[in-house]
Design a protein around this motif. Sequence first.
Motif, PDB file in Angstrom:
ATOM      1  N   PRO A   1       0.829  -1.208   0.000  1.00 36.61           N
ATOM      2  CA  PRO A   1       0.000   0.000   0.000  1.00 36.61           C
ATOM      3  C   PRO A   1       0.863   1.258   0.000  1.00 36.61           C
ATOM      4  CG  PRO A   1      -0.016  -1.048   2.175  1.00 36.61           C
ATOM      5  CD  PRO A   1       0.733  -1.966   1.255  1.00 36.61           C
ATOM      6  N   CYS A   2       0.335   2.287  -0.589  1.00 35.43           N
ATOM      7  CA  CYS A   2       0.989   3.589  -0.575  1.00 35.43           C
ATOM      8  C   CYS A   2      -0.177   4.568  -0.554  1.00 35.43           C
ATOM      9  CB  CYS A   2       1.844   3.747  -1.832  1.00 35.43           C
ATOM     10  SG  CYS A   2       2.846   5.226  -1.811  1.00 35.43           S
ATOM     11  N   ALA A   3      -0.481   5.070   0.648  1.00 31.64           N
ATOM     12  CA  ALA A   3      -1.754   5.766   0.826  1.00 31.64           C
ATOM     13  C   ALA A   3      -1.569   7.164   1.378  1.00 31.64           C
ATOM     14  CB  ALA A   3      -2.641   4.960   1.777  1.00 31.64           C
ATOM     15  N   GLY A   4      -2.622   7.971   1.207  1.00 36.94           N
ATOM     16  CA  GLY A   4      -2.584   9.324   1.743  1.00 36.94           C
ATOM     17  C   GLY A   4      -1.588  10.168   0.974  1.00 36.94           C
ATOM     18  N   GLY A   5      -1.212  11.281   1.584  1.00 38.79           N
ATOM     19  CA  GLY A   5      -0.233  12.165   0.947  1.00 38.79           C
ATOM     20  C   GLY A   5       1.084  11.472   0.703  1.00 38.79           C
ATOM     21  N   ALA A   6       1.260  10.280   1.291  1.00 44.49           N
ATOM     22  CA  ALA A   6       2.494   9.518   1.098  1.00 44.49           C
ATOM     23  C   ALA A   6       2.747   9.208  -0.370  1.00 44.49           C
ATOM     24  CB  ALA A   6       2.425   8.224   1.893  1.00 44.49           C
ATOM     25  N   VAL A   7       1.692   9.183  -1.173  1.00 39.56           N
ATOM     26  CA  VAL A   7       1.883   8.883  -2.600  1.00 39.56           C
ATOM     27  C   VAL A   7       2.727   9.951  -3.287  1.00 39.56           C
ATOM     28  CG1 VAL A   7      -0.235   7.555  -2.954  1.00 39.56           C
ATOM     29  CG2 VAL A   7      -0.278  10.033  -3.247  1.00 39.56           C
ATOM     30  N   TYR A   8       2.791  11.119  -2.656  1.00 38.18           N
ATOM     31  CA  TYR A   8       3.533  12.186  -3.317  1.00 38.18           C
ATOM     32  C   TYR A   8       5.039  12.012  -3.231  1.00 38.18           C
ATOM     33  CZ  TYR A   8      -0.823  14.455  -4.317  1.00 38.18           C
ATOM     34  OH  TYR A   8      -2.070  14.717  -4.812  1.00 38.18           O
ATOM     35  N   SER A   9       5.537  11.174  -2.294  1.00 36.57           N
ATOM     36  CA  SER A   9       6.993  11.011  -2.348  1.00 36.57           C
ATOM     37  C   SER A   9       7.402  10.202  -3.571  1.00 36.57           C
ATOM     38  CB  SER A   9       7.620  10.548  -1.037  1.00 36.57           C
ATOM     39  OG  SER A   9       7.070   9.414  -0.560  1.00 36.57           O
ATOM     40  N   PRO A  10       6.732   9.088  -3.945  1.00 36.78           N
ATOM     41  CA  PRO A  10       7.066   8.499  -5.248  1.00 36.78           C
ATOM     42  C   PRO A  10       6.710   9.404  -6.430  1.00 36.78           C
ATOM     43  CG  PRO A  10       5.369   7.192  -4.127  1.00 36.78           C
ATOM     44  CD  PRO A  10       5.876   8.197  -3.142  1.00 36.78           C
ATOM     45  N   ALA A  11       5.605  10.160  -6.289  1.00 37.66           N
ATOM     46  CA  ALA A  11       5.179  10.995  -7.427  1.00 37.66           C
ATOM     47  C   ALA A  11       6.258  11.999  -7.830  1.00 37.66           C
ATOM     48  CB  ALA A  11       3.893  11.737  -7.084  1.00 37.66           C
ATOM     49  N   LEU A  12       7.138  12.354  -6.894  1.00 39.51           N
ATOM     50  CA  LEU A  12       8.177  13.343  -7.197  1.00 39.51           C
ATOM     51  C   LEU A  12       9.381  12.713  -7.879  1.00 39.51           C
ATOM     52  CD1 LEU A  12       8.080  15.237  -3.779  1.00 39.51           C
ATOM     53  CD2 LEU A  12       7.087  15.997  -5.950  1.00 39.51           C
ATOM     54  N   THR A  13       9.418  11.383  -7.932  1.00 38.76           N
ATOM     55  CA  THR A  13      10.603  10.718  -8.491  1.00 38.76           C
ATOM     56  C   THR A  13      10.460  10.544 -10.008  1.00 38.76           C
ATOM     57  OG1 THR A  13       9.745   8.482  -8.091  1.00 38.76           O
ATOM     58  CG2 THR A  13      10.996   9.511  -6.301  1.00 38.76           C
ATOM     59  N   ASP A  14      11.529  10.086 -10.642  1.00 38.97           N
ATOM     60  CA  ASP A  14      11.530  10.017 -12.108  1.00 38.97           C
ATOM     61  C   ASP A  14      10.659   8.887 -12.651  1.00 38.97           C
ATOM     62  OD1 ASP A  14      13.503  12.149 -12.524  1.00 38.97           O
ATOM     63  OD2 ASP A  14      14.854  10.778 -11.479  1.00 38.97           O
ATOM     64  N   PHE A  15      10.691   7.739 -11.979  1.00 37.71           N
ATOM     65  CA  PHE A  15       9.930   6.595 -12.484  1.00 37.71           C
ATOM     66  C   PHE A  15       9.254   5.855 -11.326  1.00 37.71           C
ATOM     67  CE2 PHE A  15      13.612   6.998 -15.428  1.00 37.71           C
ATOM     68  CZ  PHE A  15      12.888   7.413 -16.545  1.00 37.71           C
ATOM     69  N   ILE A  16       8.041   5.354 -11.603  1.00 39.51           N
ATOM     70  CA  ILE A  16       7.300   4.578 -10.604  1.00 39.51           C
ATOM     71  C   ILE A  16       6.982   3.207 -11.206  1.00 39.51           C
ATOM     72  CG2 ILE A  16       5.130   4.386  -9.337  1.00 39.51           C
ATOM     73  CD1 ILE A  16       5.060   7.409  -9.126  1.00 39.51           C
ATOM     74  N   ILE A  17       7.380   2.171 -10.504  1.00 34.35           N
ATOM     75  CA  ILE A  17       7.136   0.809 -10.979  1.00 34.35           C
ATOM     76  C   ILE A  17       6.182   0.131  -9.993  1.00 34.35           C
ATOM     77  CG2 ILE A  17       8.219  -1.480 -11.288  1.00 34.35           C
ATOM     78  CD1 ILE A  17      10.064   1.745 -12.075  1.00 34.35           C
ATOM     79  N   MET A  18       5.101  -0.442 -10.503  1.00 29.31           N
ATOM     80  CA  MET A  18       4.131  -1.125  -9.629  1.00 29.31           C
ATOM     81  C   MET A  18       4.079  -2.603  -9.974  1.00 29.31           C
ATOM     82  SD  MET A  18       0.998   1.664  -9.599  1.00 29.31           S
ATOM     83  CE  MET A  18       0.147   1.016  -8.148  1.00 29.31           C
ATOM     84  N   THR A  19       3.740  -3.417  -8.988  1.00 28.81           N
ATOM     85  CA  THR A  19       3.523  -4.837  -9.273  1.00 28.81           C
ATOM     86  C   THR A  19       2.034  -5.037  -9.565  1.00 28.81           C
ATOM     87  OG1 THR A  19       3.413  -5.172  -6.890  1.00 28.81           O
ATOM     88  CG2 THR A  19       5.449  -5.819  -7.979  1.00 28.81           C
ATOM     89  N   ARG A  20       1.753  -6.023 -10.419  1.00 30.22           N
ATOM     90  CA  ARG A  20       0.368  -6.272 -10.844  1.00 30.22           C
ATOM     91  C   ARG A  20      -0.550  -6.487  -9.630  1.00 30.22           C
ATOM     92  NH1 ARG A  20      -1.369  -7.787 -15.852  1.00 30.22           N
ATOM     93  NH2 ARG A  20       0.748  -8.179 -16.559  1.00 30.22           N
ATOM     94  N   GLU A  21      -0.031  -7.213  -8.626  1.00 33.17           N
ATOM     95  CA  GLU A  21      -0.822  -7.452  -7.413  1.00 33.17           C
ATOM     96  C   GLU A  21      -0.136  -6.784  -6.222  1.00 33.17           C
ATOM     97  OE1 GLU A  21      -1.199 -11.662  -7.219  1.00 33.17           O
ATOM     98  OE2 GLU A  21      -2.321 -11.684  -9.088  1.00 33.17           O
TER      99      GLU A  21
END
Length: 535
Positions: free
Chosen positions: A177-197
């Motif tokens: 999980p990556c919830a709340g305003g916490a999503v903005y720390s990855p959002a500021l980076t160059d690339f975001i990689i997610m796993t299907r599940e």
Amino acid sequence: SLSRLLRGHAGRSPGADPSPTREEDLALYERTAADAEARAAQRQHEKGKKTARERMDAFFDDGQWTETGQFRGGDIHQGVPGAAVVTGYGKVQGRLVAAYAQDFSVHGGTLGRVEGDKIAGLIEDAIRLRIPVVGMQDSGGARIQEGVVALSQYGRIFRASCRASGLIPQISLILGPCAGGAVYSPALTDFIIMTRENSHMFVTGPDVVKATTGETVTFEELGGAAVHNFHSGVAHYMADSEQEAVDYVRSLLAYLPSSCLSPAPRYDYETEESDLVSARQVGDLVPASPRLPYDVVDVIERLVDHGEFVQIQSLFAPRIVIGLACIDGRSVGIVANQPMVDAGTLDVDASEKAARFVRFCDAFGLPIVTLVDVPGYRPGTEQEQAGIIRRGAKLIVAYANATVPMVTVILRKAYGGAYIVMGSKSIGADMAFAWPRAEIAVMGAEGAVSILHRREFKAMARAGKSAKDVAAERERLTEVYRRESIGPDLPVSTGDLDGIIAPEDTRRVLIDSLELLASKDRPADHAKHHDNGPM
Ligand code: HXC
């Protein structure tokens, strides 16, 4: 400790000291760490997830890395091993990289004072060391018990990450999980990689959504990997497993410099017979008729070393293709229209996708190769209301401000604004070429004839000419326009194209151009604080 040492000397005979020996002290630390790891494995494995330390092992070369602050925030005598984030350094393909992994088995991987200090400190250290930072997210967000102290720590991380942006590569893996305003720390980076599940990102979770709007929504629908890879464009890659996610990040890093101050990687490359064969085939992949679709990824793969192209955001805004590859050992960014999807028209999402990538390449000194086959911007109310003026402008800003070597090849057609925006020489490319018979014009023949000869067609109708006659005249004028006004001759004569090249020579021309531009000067503009183009 000093007090323990002093006690040890106070009248005891050597060998009779009851205080812990070095070995016992060490064993306490080792046992506490091992117990914590066993607990973490139990909690994470049942959800199909790795522990934070297993993730670090999987990420670094040969599983070798050095942990920093391992017991920071813990209390070894109470059996509390440390904070909810693991930080450390190791090598990726032989080059140093900093990484952190949130430990969901400790307070749900949440962020409190110590975790914030560890993460922000790691980013600051990576800036000083001029090395990339990779963050592995698996967290319930701000630790509620620590109140606004936890929120402030996000502020520190945001600030450190913004300072690092453009200076060192920053990559995020979302592995829980990556919830709340916490999503903005990855959002500021160059690339975001997610796993299907198991990978979710949302600003407000399903419970809050239900309470505030009444909408019932699942984690998956709200912020699963598919949502962010296909629709929002937040993510850059959807991996089938954690291992594949980690491998993708390792591949990305292979193309990137450690910081904007080091040159982009250059690998030794011996041209192979297969390269020559592939290069000869590119022309056959592109149908002569401008209306027939083809997959531009096939073209790219035949132009780059070993046919290896690491595509980025392949699922989002597929009208445009972006990614990294090597050409004669030189790492480059590639931007190409995709005629297979809506004829490769530029829309709001395609513009933003390519714009951010061009800016990324420019920040890190990667030359940009642009392959053009574009009928224009996508017309219509839907795009106008979505802000094609404001958002399409971002691609102009990106190309116009880029100072890295830029080489453009028009494969088949380039019309209107899209011709200029897609890395034309007038917007900043250093060299531009077109394949023979490329269509380059302000607009297509049908549209141009309708505008230029509107009065004549009306006059013919008024004079009693039949619809068939009007259509025949329209067809004749269209053919004349097509013959005389659509083609590369004008831009060749003005120097906006450096030449017409045979498709089979494209790889060689790219190699020669990149070689020629390798020492390009990139003066910094100190006359202003920064530009103010649309963000
Ligand atoms: C404190 C938390 C927590 C939190 C989870 N935990 N989130 N503790 N603060 N924000 C704890 C749980 O109490 C539990 O502790 C352990 O972590 C694991 O959580 P579970 O709920 O048992 O796990 P799971 O069922 O997998 O669900 C994970 C979850 C859920 C989806 C993340 O816990 C959740 O929704 N948490 C809240 C998420 C959220 O709204 N965060 C926003 C916070 S505000 P025990 O002791 O039982 O193991 C924010 C703003 C940042 O982040 C602002 C930046 C500008």
